[in-house]
Design a protein around this motif. Sequence first.
Motif, PDB file in Angstrom:
ATOM      1  N   ILE A 168      15.162  28.498  37.586  1.00  0.00           N
ATOM      2  CA  ILE A 168      16.048  28.591  38.647  1.00  0.00           C
ATOM      3  C   ILE A 168      15.648  27.117  39.037  1.00  0.00           C
ATOM      4  O   ILE A 168      14.360  26.593  39.045  1.00  0.00           O
ATOM      5  CB  ILE A 168      16.324  29.475  39.730  1.00  0.00           C
ATOM      6  CG1 ILE A 168      13.933  29.872  39.512  1.00  0.00           C
ATOM      7  CG2 ILE A 168      16.232  30.608  39.038  1.00  0.00           C
ATOM      8  CD1 ILE A 168      14.104  30.962  40.959  1.00  0.00           C
ATOM      9  N   SER A 169      16.582  26.680  40.110  1.00  0.00           N
ATOM     10  CA  SER A 169      16.268  25.387  40.784  1.00  0.00           C
ATOM     11  C   SER A 169      14.623  25.532  41.794  1.00  0.00           C
ATOM     12  O   SER A 169      14.032  26.254  42.086  1.00  0.00           O
ATOM     13  CB  SER A 169      17.121  25.147  42.030  1.00  0.00           C
ATOM     14  OG  SER A 169      16.961  26.402  43.055  1.00  0.00           O
ATOM     15  N   ALA A 174      14.625  27.821  44.735  1.00  0.00           N
ATOM     16  CA  ALA A 174      14.654  29.232  44.513  1.00  0.00           C
ATOM     17  C   ALA A 174      13.079  29.513  44.355  1.00  0.00           C
ATOM     18  O   ALA A 174      12.936  30.807  44.353  1.00  0.00           O
ATOM     19  CB  ALA A 174      16.040  29.053  43.731  1.00  0.00           C
ATOM     20  N   SER A 233      16.785  24.329  52.580  1.00  0.00           N
ATOM     21  CA  SER A 233      17.243  24.835  51.113  1.00  0.00           C
ATOM     22  C   SER A 233      17.801  25.674  51.696  1.00  0.00           C
ATOM     23  O   SER A 233      17.799  26.843  50.588  1.00  0.00           O
ATOM     24  CB  SER A 233      15.866  25.175  50.420  1.00  0.00           C
ATOM     25  OG  SER A 233      15.020  23.853  50.018  1.00  0.00           O
ATOM     26  N   GLU A 282      21.252  26.834  51.473  1.00  0.00           N
ATOM     27  CA  GLU A 282      21.921  26.921  50.427  1.00  0.00           C
ATOM     28  C   GLU A 282      21.429  27.754  48.955  1.00  0.00           C
ATOM     29  O   GLU A 282      22.660  28.870  48.682  1.00  0.00           O
ATOM     30  CB  GLU A 282      22.772  25.614  49.872  1.00  0.00           C
ATOM     31  CG  GLU A 282      24.319  26.155  48.333  1.00  0.00           C
ATOM     32  CD  GLU A 282      25.038  24.872  48.732  1.00  0.00           C
ATOM     33  OE1 GLU A 282      26.122  24.594  47.110  1.00  0.00           O
ATOM     34  OE2 GLU A 282      24.436  24.203  49.430  1.00  0.00           O
ATOM     35  N   ALA A 283      20.694  26.945  48.909  1.00  0.00           N
ATOM     36  CA  ALA A 283      19.987  27.428  47.298  1.00  0.00           C
ATOM     37  C   ALA A 283      19.466  28.922  47.270  1.00  0.00           C
ATOM     38  O   ALA A 283      19.100  29.769  47.045  1.00  0.00           O
ATOM     39  CB  ALA A 283      19.199  26.685  47.152  1.00  0.00           C
ATOM     40  N   GLY A 292      20.238  31.215  49.981  1.00  0.00           N
ATOM     41  CA  GLY A 292      21.968  32.190  49.630  1.00  0.00           C
ATOM     42  C   GLY A 292      22.215  32.453  48.269  1.00  0.00           C
ATOM     43  O   GLY A 292      21.979  33.858  47.861  1.00  0.00           O
ATOM     44  N   ALA A 293      22.206  31.390  47.309  1.00  0.00           N
ATOM     45  CA  ALA A 293      22.204  31.665  46.090  1.00  0.00           C
ATOM     46  C   ALA A 293      21.241  32.736  45.178  1.00  0.00           C
ATOM     47  O   ALA A 293      21.550  33.901  44.338  1.00  0.00           O
ATOM     48  CB  ALA A 293      23.042  30.295  44.614  1.00  0.00           C
ATOM     49  N   PHE A 294      19.900  32.277  45.541  1.00  0.00           N
ATOM     50  CA  PHE A 294      19.442  33.350  44.859  1.00  0.00           C
ATOM     51  C   PHE A 294      18.900  34.462  45.060  1.00  0.00           C
ATOM     52  O   PHE A 294      19.087  34.916  44.440  1.00  0.00           O
ATOM     53  CB  PHE A 294      17.772  31.894  44.728  1.00  0.00           C
ATOM     54  CG  PHE A 294      16.417  32.994  44.391  1.00  0.00           C
ATOM     55  CD1 PHE A 294      16.192  33.033  43.229  1.00  0.00           C
ATOM     56  CD2 PHE A 294      15.566  33.813  45.373  1.00  0.00           C
ATOM     57  CE1 PHE A 294      15.594  33.663  42.711  1.00  0.00           C
ATOM     58  CE2 PHE A 294      14.351  34.260  44.894  1.00  0.00           C
ATOM     59  CZ  PHE A 294      14.021  34.637  43.404  1.00  0.00           C
ATOM     60  N   ASN A 349      21.540  36.715  46.046  1.00  0.00           N
ATOM     61  CA  ASN A 349      22.104  37.361  46.296  1.00  0.00           C
ATOM     62  C   ASN A 349      22.845  37.344  44.507  1.00  0.00           C
ATOM     63  O   ASN A 349      23.328  37.728  43.611  1.00  0.00           O
ATOM     64  CB  ASN A 349      23.314  36.609  46.841  1.00  0.00           C
ATOM     65  CG  ASN A 349      24.679  37.230  47.730  1.00  0.00           C
ATOM     66  OD1 ASN A 349      23.778  38.162  47.919  1.00  0.00           O
ATOM     67  ND2 ASN A 349      23.193  36.094  49.032  1.00  0.00           N
ATOM     68  N   SER A 350      21.786  36.746  43.536  1.00  0.00           N
ATOM     69  CA  SER A 350      21.596  36.848  41.650  1.00  0.00           C
ATOM     70  C   SER A 350      20.541  37.493  41.466  1.00  0.00           C
ATOM     71  O   SER A 350      20.569  38.577  42.429  1.00  0.00           O
ATOM     72  CB  SER A 350      20.606  35.148  41.808  1.00  0.00           C
ATOM     73  OG  SER A 350      19.604  35.281  42.101  1.00  0.00           O
ATOM     74  N   THR A 379      22.772  37.644  54.957  1.00  0.00           N
ATOM     75  CA  THR A 379      21.538  36.597  54.221  1.00  0.00           C
ATOM     76  C   THR A 379      22.701  36.103  55.133  1.00  0.00           C
ATOM     77  O   THR A 379      23.815  35.650  56.203  1.00  0.00           O
ATOM     78  CB  THR A 379      21.531  35.900  53.181  1.00  0.00           C
ATOM     79  OG1 THR A 379      23.132  35.307  52.673  1.00  0.00           O
ATOM     80  CG2 THR A 379      21.519  36.559  52.321  1.00  0.00           C
TER      81      THR A 379
END
Length: 216
Positions: free
Chosen positions: A5-6, A9, A111, A113-114, A116-118, A120-121, A142
């Motif tokens: 992952i980034s 994250a 960070s 956006e990252a 939020g994506a993390f 929700n994964s 979130t």
Amino acid sequence: MFTWISKPAHRVAFGLIALLSLTACEGAGFGLGAPRGDSRISVAGSEVVVAGPRGYCVDKSATRDAADSAFVLMASCASVTQSARAPTPQVAGVLVASVAAPDGGAPVAESMEAFGAFFNSDAGRAALSQTGQAETVEVLETSAAEGVFFVHARDSSDGLAEDVRDEYWRALFDVKGRLVSASVFGTEAQPFSTDAGRALLAQFVAQIRAANAGNI
């Protein structure tokens, strides 16, 4: 586990796994009954101050402080000191703060956006789970504001202490180059509403930031 992952994250995942587990709290039954009530504590080599809202005191028996990181648990001063004369908060719950070692990562404010994506994964939900199982966590909401990332979630795993509710509110932000997490948990004996949980978390974050003014 999280090498794919980034970097932002990855920073969150590492901090959660290393510092946010409540296993120690469960084993200690929150450790309530420390002889003295303090509303703040300097941790992580005295680099960061963790301070709670009015009526909350540090449970020193459940707090873990290392040279570069820390785990702090706070509860009602009356509960911590076992004294009816000690202050009690308007909204009673369990507060947890963790401080990660400096990692040179991008600030939380850069960070969002990252993050939020993390969260929700599957990897993010696993990081939030007390037992590392994504299927036990439901991310309810979130959001982000003023350099703070907020997570409202429910964890049905067996990692929480028996008297703690599975719904909680968590905030991630930076203090002096360190990732700090502040969390609010209700108890079965004194549950509170979603709005009250959000408000209590906002107060907790504000107290920590104020105590570290100039180091955010």
